[in-house]
Design an enzyme around this catalytic site. Sequence first.
Site, PDB file in Angstrom:
ATOM      1  N   GLY A 127       0.687   3.264  -1.848  1.00 59.01           N
ATOM      2  CA  GLY A 127      -0.507   2.145  -1.943  1.00 59.01           C
ATOM      3  C   GLY A 127      -1.816   3.020  -2.255  1.00 59.01           C
ATOM      4  O   GLY A 127      -1.828   4.294  -2.246  1.00 59.01           O
ATOM      5  N   SER A 144      -5.615   4.492  -1.810  1.00 62.42           N
ATOM      6  CA  SER A 144      -6.311   4.977  -0.756  1.00 62.42           C
ATOM      7  C   SER A 144      -7.020   4.135   0.139  1.00 62.42           C
ATOM      8  O   SER A 144      -7.400   3.297   0.020  1.00 62.42           O
ATOM      9  CB  SER A 144      -7.226   5.862  -1.394  1.00 62.42           C
ATOM     10  OG  SER A 144      -8.141   6.705  -0.614  1.00 62.42           O
ATOM     11  N   SER A 161      -1.262   6.894   5.725  1.00 67.64           N
ATOM     12  CA  SER A 161      -0.995   8.025   6.576  1.00 67.64           C
ATOM     13  C   SER A 161      -1.136   7.460   8.331  1.00 67.64           C
ATOM     14  O   SER A 161      -0.357   8.019   9.242  1.00 67.64           O
ATOM     15  CB  SER A 161      -2.256   8.792   6.781  1.00 67.64           C
ATOM     16  OG  SER A 161      -2.478   9.157   5.720  1.00 67.64           O
ATOM     17  N   SER A 216       1.062   7.737  -5.065  1.00 70.34           N
ATOM     18  CA  SER A 216       2.132   7.814  -5.996  1.00 70.34           C
ATOM     19  C   SER A 216       1.908   6.455  -7.030  1.00 70.34           C
ATOM     20  O   SER A 216       2.539   5.570  -6.902  1.00 70.34           O
ATOM     21  CB  SER A 216       3.254   7.849  -5.436  1.00 70.34           C
ATOM     22  OG  SER A 216       3.498   6.821  -4.105  1.00 70.34           O
TER      23      SER A 216
HETATM   24  P1  ADP Z   1      -4.261   6.001   3.462  1.00 76.14           P
HETATM   25  O1  ADP Z   1      -3.328   6.878   4.045  1.00 76.14           O
HETATM   26  O2  ADP Z   1      -3.537   4.985   2.912  1.00 76.14           O
HETATM   27  O3  ADP Z   1      -5.502   6.558   2.464  1.00 76.14           O
HETATM   28  P2  ADP Z   1      -5.453   5.723   6.176  1.00 76.14           P
HETATM   29  O4  ADP Z   1      -4.277   5.569   7.097  1.00 76.14           O
HETATM   30  O5  ADP Z   1      -5.779   7.084   6.074  1.00 76.14           O
HETATM   31  O6  ADP Z   1      -5.065   5.286   4.715  1.00 76.14           O
HETATM   32  O7  ADP Z   1      -6.617   4.651   6.619  1.00 76.14           O
HETATM   33  C1  ADP Z   1      -6.399   3.303   6.810  1.00 76.14           C
HETATM   34  C2  ADP Z   1      -7.324   2.490   7.823  1.00 76.14           C
HETATM   35  O8  ADP Z   1      -7.132   1.279   7.808  1.00 76.14           O
HETATM   36  C3  ADP Z   1      -7.326   3.335   9.169  1.00 76.14           C
HETATM   37  O9  ADP Z   1      -8.638   3.539   9.385  1.00 76.14           O
HETATM   38  C4  ADP Z   1      -6.570   2.200   9.945  1.00 76.14           C
HETATM   39  O10 ADP Z   1      -6.966   2.201  11.233  1.00 76.14           O
HETATM   40  C5  ADP Z   1      -6.752   0.945   9.211  1.00 76.14           C
HETATM   41  N1  ADP Z   1      -5.869  -0.363   9.466  1.00 76.14           N
HETATM   42  C6  ADP Z   1      -6.029  -1.446   9.645  1.00 76.14           C
HETATM   43  N2  ADP Z   1      -5.080  -1.998   9.788  1.00 76.14           N
HETATM   44  C7  ADP Z   1      -4.029  -1.269   9.524  1.00 76.14           C
HETATM   45  C8  ADP Z   1      -2.450  -1.630   9.321  1.00 76.14           C
HETATM   46  N3  ADP Z   1      -2.141  -2.739   9.534  1.00 76.14           N
HETATM   47  N4  ADP Z   1      -1.902  -0.484   8.978  1.00 76.14           N
HETATM   48  C9  ADP Z   1      -2.568   0.654   8.543  1.00 76.14           C
HETATM   49  N5  ADP Z   1      -3.654   1.137   8.818  1.00 76.14           N
HETATM   50  C10 ADP Z   1      -4.591   0.066   9.065  1.00 76.14           C
END
Ligand code: ADP
Length: 192
Positions: free
Chosen positions: A11, A13, A18, A85
């Site tokens: 998915g 960024s 994470s 990815s």
């Molecule tokens: P990625 O790893 O995809 O770049 P991160 O996990 O670093 O994304 O960041 C996602 C952000 O979105 C975090 O601040 C998280 O708290 C917020 N968030 C809100 N709702 C969700 C959800 N359902 N699942 C995951 N993250 C969420």
Amino acid sequence: MTQGVTVWLTGLSGAGKSTIATLLEQELRRRGLRVEVLDGDIVRQNLSKGLGFSREDRDTNIRRIAFVSKLLTRNGVVVIVAAISPYRNTRDEARQSIGRFLEVHVKCSLEELVRRDVKGLYARALRGEISNFTGVSDPYEEPEHPDVVVETHRQTPAESVATILAALERAGYVHSATLSGTNGTPRQSDPV
Ligand code: ADP
């Protein structure tokens, strides 16, 4: 030997890969399973140091992650990959080579991603300051047949994790918590 599984979170960024990986890891460990997280940002500081964001470099990065995932999966580890990815073919290649594989599309609307802007990158990308920024100035090929879709603009992280766990259980890759021992330790005969 019991086998593991790779949970592949793909998915954009900031979509929540994470965050979901960390929560899922905690829950699976609590159930007594061996878990490793391969987070795209961390892999790029180690295994893929020096690679950039061209299609070729992105594919190389994903193939390295898939290779390590395969080794761990066949040795009984639950591997959680959290990596953008963006290319369908490369993800499909990973599925083919790993076998025990759950593709999870961590989906989030662009509007919500821009609102979150976890790393301040969307504002810059939308101003045209970052070339090769996935979802804005670089392609993201959505999975056509993901095993699971979580929509983080309308779910809490805990709800997204519960959806993934249910899919892992349905596919027989992990047992439900209620089948495990009362202390969360799987029975000897449990698959992982
Ligand atoms: P990625 O790893 O995809 O770049 P991160 O996990 O670093 O994304 O960041 C996602 C952000 O979105 C975090 O601040 C998280 O708290 C917020 N968030 C809100 N709702 C969700 C959800 N359902 N699942 C995951 N993250 C969420």
